[in-house]
Write an enzyme that holds these catalytic residues in place. Sequence first.
Site, PDB file in Angstrom:
ATOM      1  N   ASN A  17       0.854  -1.185   0.000  1.00  0.00           N
ATOM      2  CA  ASN A  17       0.000   0.000   0.000  1.00  0.00           C
ATOM      3  C   ASN A  17       0.896   1.244   0.000  1.00  0.00           C
ATOM      4  OD1 ASN A  17      -2.974   0.699   2.062  1.00  0.00           O
ATOM      5  ND2 ASN A  17      -2.365   1.524   0.092  1.00  0.00           N
ATOM      6  N   GLN A  53      -2.447   6.561  -0.164  1.00  0.00           N
ATOM      7  CA  GLN A  53      -2.900   7.418   0.930  1.00  0.00           C
ATOM      8  C   GLN A  53      -1.773   8.325   1.393  1.00  0.00           C
ATOM      9  OE1 GLN A  53      -4.213   4.067   1.007  1.00  0.00           O
ATOM     10  NE2 GLN A  53      -6.125   5.009   0.308  1.00  0.00           N
ATOM     11  N   ASN A  73      -6.926  10.380   0.364  1.00  0.00           N
ATOM     12  CA  ASN A  73      -6.814   9.471  -0.771  1.00  0.00           C
ATOM     13  C   ASN A  73      -6.197  10.216  -1.950  1.00  0.00           C
ATOM     14  OD1 ASN A  73      -8.193   7.240   0.513  1.00  0.00           O
ATOM     15  ND2 ASN A  73     -10.094   8.398   0.236  1.00  0.00           N
ATOM     16  N   CYS A  82      -6.812   4.110   7.683  1.00  0.00           N
ATOM     17  CA  CYS A  82      -5.871   3.454   6.769  1.00  0.00           C
ATOM     18  C   CYS A  82      -4.892   2.682   7.637  1.00  0.00           C
ATOM     19  CB  CYS A  82      -5.146   4.469   5.888  1.00  0.00           C
ATOM     20  SG  CYS A  82      -3.885   3.712   4.828  1.00  0.00           S
ATOM     21  N   ASN A  84      -2.658   0.289   6.928  1.00  0.00           N
ATOM     22  CA  ASN A  84      -1.288   0.189   6.425  1.00  0.00           C
ATOM     23  C   ASN A  84      -0.546   1.500   6.610  1.00  0.00           C
ATOM     24  OD1 ASN A  84      -1.369  -2.540   5.480  1.00  0.00           O
ATOM     25  ND2 ASN A  84      -2.575  -1.857   3.725  1.00  0.00           N
ATOM     26  N   ASN A 169     -13.971   2.996   7.413  1.00  0.00           N
ATOM     27  CA  ASN A 169     -14.434   3.298   6.061  1.00  0.00           C
ATOM     28  C   ASN A 169     -15.517   2.288   5.707  1.00  0.00           C
ATOM     29  OD1 ASN A 169     -12.275   5.214   5.622  1.00  0.00           O
ATOM     30  ND2 ASN A 169     -10.913   3.499   5.228  1.00  0.00           N
ATOM     31  N   ASN A 202     -15.391   0.995  -0.298  1.00  0.00           N
ATOM     32  CA  ASN A 202     -14.289   0.167  -0.753  1.00  0.00           C
ATOM     33  C   ASN A 202     -14.862  -1.166  -1.203  1.00  0.00           C
ATOM     34  OD1 ASN A 202     -11.511   1.539   0.376  1.00  0.00           O
ATOM     35  ND2 ASN A 202     -13.243   1.961   1.718  1.00  0.00           N
ATOM     36  N   CYS A 229      -4.971  -2.976   1.100  1.00  0.00           N
ATOM     37  CA  CYS A 229      -5.856  -2.075   1.850  1.00  0.00           C
ATOM     38  C   CYS A 229      -6.079  -2.705   3.218  1.00  0.00           C
ATOM     39  CB  CYS A 229      -7.184  -1.884   1.117  1.00  0.00           C
ATOM     40  SG  CYS A 229      -8.362  -0.838   2.030  1.00  0.00           S
ATOM     41  N   GLY A 230      -5.516  -2.072   4.250  1.00  0.00           N
ATOM     42  CA  GLY A 230      -5.582  -2.638   5.592  1.00  0.00           C
ATOM     43  C   GLY A 230      -6.983  -2.711   6.159  1.00  0.00           C
ATOM     44  N   SER A 231      -7.760  -1.637   5.983  1.00  0.00           N
ATOM     45  CA  SER A 231      -9.122  -1.671   6.538  1.00  0.00           C
ATOM     46  C   SER A 231      -9.981  -2.686   5.788  1.00  0.00           C
ATOM     47  CB  SER A 231      -9.763  -0.284   6.505  1.00  0.00           C
ATOM     48  OG  SER A 231      -9.854   0.225   5.188  1.00  0.00           O
TER      49      SER A 231
END
Length: 293
Positions: A17, A53, A73, A82, A84, A169, A202, A229-231
């Site tokens: 990311n 990001q 973003n 976010c 990551n 998110n 997302n 994408c961590g989330s």
Amino acid sequence: MGVLANRPFVKMNGAGNEIVVVDLRDNTGQKPAAIAADEARAVASPDGAPYDQLMALYPPRTPGTEAFIRIYNSDGSEAGACGNGMRCVASIVSDTNGKDALTFETRAGILNAWKGVDGLFTIDMGKPRFAWNEIPLSEEFRDTRAIELQIGPIDKPLLHSPSVVNMGNPHAIFWVDDPYAYDLERFGPLLENHPIFPDRANITLAHIVDREHIVIRTWERGAGLTKACGSAACATAVAAARLRRTERKVRITLPGGELTIEWRADDHVLMTGPVAFEFNGTFNPALFEKAAP
């Protein structure tokens, strides 16, 4: 000229990311302004430091926190979370102040981070939200483990019945046999901006390999197709556990690397993974000449 001209920055990545971190906490006693959308887009341009990001550190608003983080973003919009990027921020701040346990504030709330004996950082991403109006959705669904949404012919949809979760998110997760068999670059924008998601969403394609392993690809709201994408990884792990298809601790494989996600008994979601330093730089004022003041 905005707030970023002549500012130093760090380019990093978390499991692929792409992250840019800029520290605005030292501003000679003056409260730094928010970054304008045009500025954020300028940084993401080929002449800047292209990112998924941008993590901007502001002076702390809450006692006991290291900073208030605003997350942008690449399209200039703001994100609530976010994971990551937060690991990248935690790595930088930890190297600076020597602390292995850190607390930050974002629009999504207070986040704790800590460094493990393996050198990897863990972020407490907080509690998932499942109610239709918390995600949010534009109409009521009592069971958000699967909602009525599809792409393709009504009698043979290509994608259908996603699980939806808010992990800072909004996220929609479609369960598929092969996340790489779909043209996510084509479907992603349509689904991100679908009327069912008033704040956009997302979009993740997820394949459950076994009860402890999931493979995903994500179209990120405001950033497009990204390597991680961590989330989304957190949302996918939680959604899979809600469906009783996995354990509450899983390994998530993303195009850029792997994350370990644990949905603890106290309802908090922990994300552990790598970060990598790429380079240091300074924003050239010429980059922002066309940006709004």
